[in-house]
Design a protein around this motif. Structure first.
Motif, PDB file in Angstrom:
ATOM      1  N   THR A  70       0.961  -1.182  -0.089  1.00  0.00           N
ATOM      2  CA  THR A  70      -0.082  -0.044  -0.208  1.00  0.00           C
ATOM      3  C   THR A  70       0.966   1.265   0.031  1.00  0.00           C
ATOM      4  OG1 THR A  70      -0.191   0.154   2.292  1.00  0.00           O
ATOM      5  CG2 THR A  70      -1.814  -1.296   1.470  1.00  0.00           C
ATOM      6  N   ASP A  71       0.354   2.472  -0.362  1.00  0.00           N
ATOM      7  CA  ASP A  71       0.992   3.594  -0.240  1.00  0.00           C
ATOM      8  C   ASP A  71       1.461   3.874   1.112  1.00  0.00           C
ATOM      9  OD1 ASP A  71       0.373   4.070  -2.676  1.00  0.00           O
ATOM     10  OD2 ASP A  71      -1.180   5.315  -2.552  1.00  0.00           O
ATOM     11  N   GLY A  72       0.936   3.689   2.302  1.00  0.00           N
ATOM     12  CA  GLY A  72       1.492   3.694   3.449  1.00  0.00           C
ATOM     13  C   GLY A  72       2.473   2.946   3.949  1.00  0.00           C
ATOM     14  N   VAL A 104       7.599  -3.725   6.192  1.00  0.00           N
ATOM     15  CA  VAL A 104       6.269  -3.019   6.817  1.00  0.00           C
ATOM     16  C   VAL A 104       5.195  -3.671   6.330  1.00  0.00           C
ATOM     17  CG1 VAL A 104       5.197  -0.786   7.041  1.00  0.00           C
ATOM     18  CG2 VAL A 104       7.641  -0.999   6.865  1.00  0.00           C
ATOM     19  N   THR A 105       4.194  -3.921   7.235  1.00  0.00           N
ATOM     20  CA  THR A 105       3.080  -4.550   6.757  1.00  0.00           C
ATOM     21  C   THR A 105       1.714  -3.886   7.367  1.00  0.00           C
ATOM     22  OG1 THR A 105       3.952  -6.611   6.993  1.00  0.00           O
ATOM     23  CG2 THR A 105       1.744  -6.757   6.706  1.00  0.00           C
ATOM     24  N   ASP A 106       0.755  -3.296   6.419  1.00  0.00           N
ATOM     25  CA  ASP A 106      -0.549  -2.727   7.052  1.00  0.00           C
ATOM     26  C   ASP A 106      -1.320  -3.856   7.517  1.00  0.00           C
ATOM     27  OD1 ASP A 106      -2.984  -1.732   7.425  1.00  0.00           O
ATOM     28  OD2 ASP A 106      -2.706  -0.365   5.625  1.00  0.00           O
ATOM     29  N   ILE A 107      -1.450  -3.938   8.886  1.00  0.00           N
ATOM     30  CA  ILE A 107      -2.172  -4.825   9.502  1.00  0.00           C
ATOM     31  C   ILE A 107      -3.791  -4.579   9.924  1.00  0.00           C
ATOM     32  CG2 ILE A 107      -0.558  -6.490  10.415  1.00  0.00           C
ATOM     33  CD1 ILE A 107      -0.671  -5.217  13.126  1.00  0.00           C
ATOM     34  N   SER A 108      -4.293  -3.563   9.395  1.00  0.00           N
ATOM     35  CA  SER A 108      -5.617  -2.738   9.493  1.00  0.00           C
ATOM     36  C   SER A 108      -6.430  -2.934   8.414  1.00  0.00           C
ATOM     37  CB  SER A 108      -5.176  -1.398   9.819  1.00  0.00           C
ATOM     38  OG  SER A 108      -4.734  -0.569   8.705  1.00  0.00           O
ATOM     39  N   GLY A 109      -5.987  -4.076   7.600  1.00  0.00           N
ATOM     40  CA  GLY A 109      -6.708  -4.213   6.272  1.00  0.00           C
ATOM     41  C   GLY A 109      -6.863  -3.116   5.173  1.00  0.00           C
ATOM     42  N   GLY A 110      -5.797  -2.503   5.175  1.00  0.00           N
ATOM     43  CA  GLY A 110      -5.266  -1.474   4.082  1.00  0.00           C
ATOM     44  C   GLY A 110      -5.700  -0.134   4.527  1.00  0.00           C
ATOM     45  N   CYS A 111      -6.216   0.268   5.503  1.00  0.00           N
ATOM     46  CA  CYS A 111      -6.548   1.722   5.891  1.00  0.00           C
ATOM     47  C   CYS A 111      -5.495   2.415   6.377  1.00  0.00           C
ATOM     48  CB  CYS A 111      -7.779   1.707   6.643  1.00  0.00           C
ATOM     49  SG  CYS A 111      -7.516   1.176   8.351  1.00  0.00           S
ATOM     50  N   GLY A 112      -4.353   1.909   6.883  1.00  0.00           N
ATOM     51  CA  GLY A 112      -3.237   2.493   7.271  1.00  0.00           C
ATOM     52  C   GLY A 112      -3.219   2.895   8.781  1.00  0.00           C
ATOM     53  N   ALA A 113      -4.134   2.408   9.575  1.00  0.00           N
ATOM     54  CA  ALA A 113      -4.519   2.602  10.795  1.00  0.00           C
ATOM     55  C   ALA A 113      -3.401   1.856  11.878  1.00  0.00           C
ATOM     56  CB  ALA A 113      -5.736   2.244  11.409  1.00  0.00           C
ATOM     57  N   MET A 114      -2.827   0.626  11.289  1.00  0.00           N
ATOM     58  CA  MET A 114      -1.966  -0.077  12.327  1.00  0.00           C
ATOM     59  C   MET A 114      -1.122  -0.879  11.387  1.00  0.00           C
ATOM     60  SD  MET A 114      -3.101  -2.547  15.285  1.00  0.00           S
ATOM     61  CE  MET A 114      -1.856  -3.368  16.444  1.00  0.00           C
ATOM     62  N   TYR A 115       0.292  -0.794  11.872  1.00  0.00           N
ATOM     63  CA  TYR A 115       1.194  -1.468  11.100  1.00  0.00           C
ATOM     64  C   TYR A 115       2.111  -2.423  11.848  1.00  0.00           C
ATOM     65  CZ  TYR A 115       0.479   1.958   7.227  1.00  0.00           C
ATOM     66  OH  TYR A 115      -0.193   2.636   6.213  1.00  0.00           O
ATOM     67  N   GLN A 140      11.015   7.152  17.008  1.00  0.00           N
ATOM     68  CA  GLN A 140      11.219   8.720  16.731  1.00  0.00           C
ATOM     69  C   GLN A 140      11.367   8.729  15.094  1.00  0.00           C
ATOM     70  OE1 GLN A 140      12.026  11.123  18.866  1.00  0.00           O
ATOM     71  NE2 GLN A 140      12.479  12.515  17.273  1.00  0.00           N
ATOM     72  N   ALA A 141      11.758   7.961  14.404  1.00  0.00           N
ATOM     73  CA  ALA A 141      11.922   7.915  13.028  1.00  0.00           C
ATOM     74  C   ALA A 141      10.662   8.132  12.371  1.00  0.00           C
ATOM     75  CB  ALA A 141      12.564   6.916  12.365  1.00  0.00           C
ATOM     76  N   LEU A 142       9.275   7.602  12.985  1.00  0.00           N
ATOM     77  CA  LEU A 142       8.130   7.625  12.408  1.00  0.00           C
ATOM     78  C   LEU A 142       7.183   8.697  13.178  1.00  0.00           C
ATOM     79  CD1 LEU A 142       7.739   3.764  11.729  1.00  0.00           C
ATOM     80  CD2 LEU A 142       8.035   5.657  10.030  1.00  0.00           C
ATOM     81  N   LYS A 143       7.687   9.448  14.241  1.00  0.00           N
ATOM     82  CA  LYS A 143       6.879  10.077  14.830  1.00  0.00           C
ATOM     83  C   LYS A 143       5.788  10.900  14.332  1.00  0.00           C
ATOM     84  CE  LYS A 143      10.025  14.359  15.152  1.00  0.00           C
ATOM     85  NZ  LYS A 143      10.954  14.892  15.965  1.00  0.00           N
ATOM     86  N   GLU A 144       6.005  11.430  13.068  1.00  0.00           N
ATOM     87  CA  GLU A 144       4.849  12.337  12.189  1.00  0.00           C
ATOM     88  C   GLU A 144       3.919  11.303  11.842  1.00  0.00           C
ATOM     89  OE1 GLU A 144       4.321  15.408  12.098  1.00  0.00           O
ATOM     90  OE2 GLU A 144       5.949  15.605  13.470  1.00  0.00           O
ATOM     91  N   GLU A 145       4.205  10.051  11.356  1.00  0.00           N
ATOM     92  CA  GLU A 145       3.367   9.230  10.624  1.00  0.00           C
ATOM     93  C   GLU A 145       2.416   8.310  11.885  1.00  0.00           C
ATOM     94  OE1 GLU A 145       6.521   9.684   9.610  1.00  0.00           O
ATOM     95  OE2 GLU A 145       5.613  10.473   7.760  1.00  0.00           O
ATOM     96  N   ILE A 146       3.130   8.317  13.013  1.00  0.00           N
ATOM     97  CA  ILE A 146       2.483   7.720  14.422  1.00  0.00           C
ATOM     98  C   ILE A 146       1.243   8.485  14.702  1.00  0.00           C
ATOM     99  CG2 ILE A 146       2.757   7.063  16.525  1.00  0.00           C
ATOM    100  CD1 ILE A 146       5.542   5.899  16.013  1.00  0.00           C
TER     101      ILE A 146
END
Length: 83
Positions: free
Chosen positions: A6-8, A28-39, A62-68
């Motif tokens: 996915t883009d996320g 990196v795996t999107d485990i929220s069904g593709g909506c980007g809520a949980m990785y 820290q590396a992902l602080k904005e995305e989190i």
């Protein structure tokens, strides 16, 4: 393999590649069904050497602080390459 990401997943992977240039594995795996809520993130890097697990996870956070900010959850698995 990359075509199905996915883009996320691609965005998070790119950020981690920049933050951990010595990483031998980044998954990196999107485990929220593709909506980007949980990785789920698996990362193996020399940068984690001699750091406790909590410190390794803090580095990833820290590396992902904005995305989190836009996520509901994050599963992190870190390791040091075995030579």
């Amino acid at each position: 393999m990359f075509a199905s990401q996915t883009d996320g997943e691609l965005k998070v992977t790119q950020i981690l590649k920049e933050s951990f240039p010595r990483a031998t594995t980044i998954k990196v795996t999107d485990i929220s069904g593709g909506c980007g809520a949980m990785y789920e993130i698996q990362i193996e890097s020399e940068e984690f050497k001699e750091k406790r697990t909590v410190q390794q996870h803090q580095m990833v956070n820290q590396a992902l602080k904005e995305e989190i900010k836009g996520m509901h959850g994050l599963r992190i698995f870190t390791s040091v390459p075995k030579h």
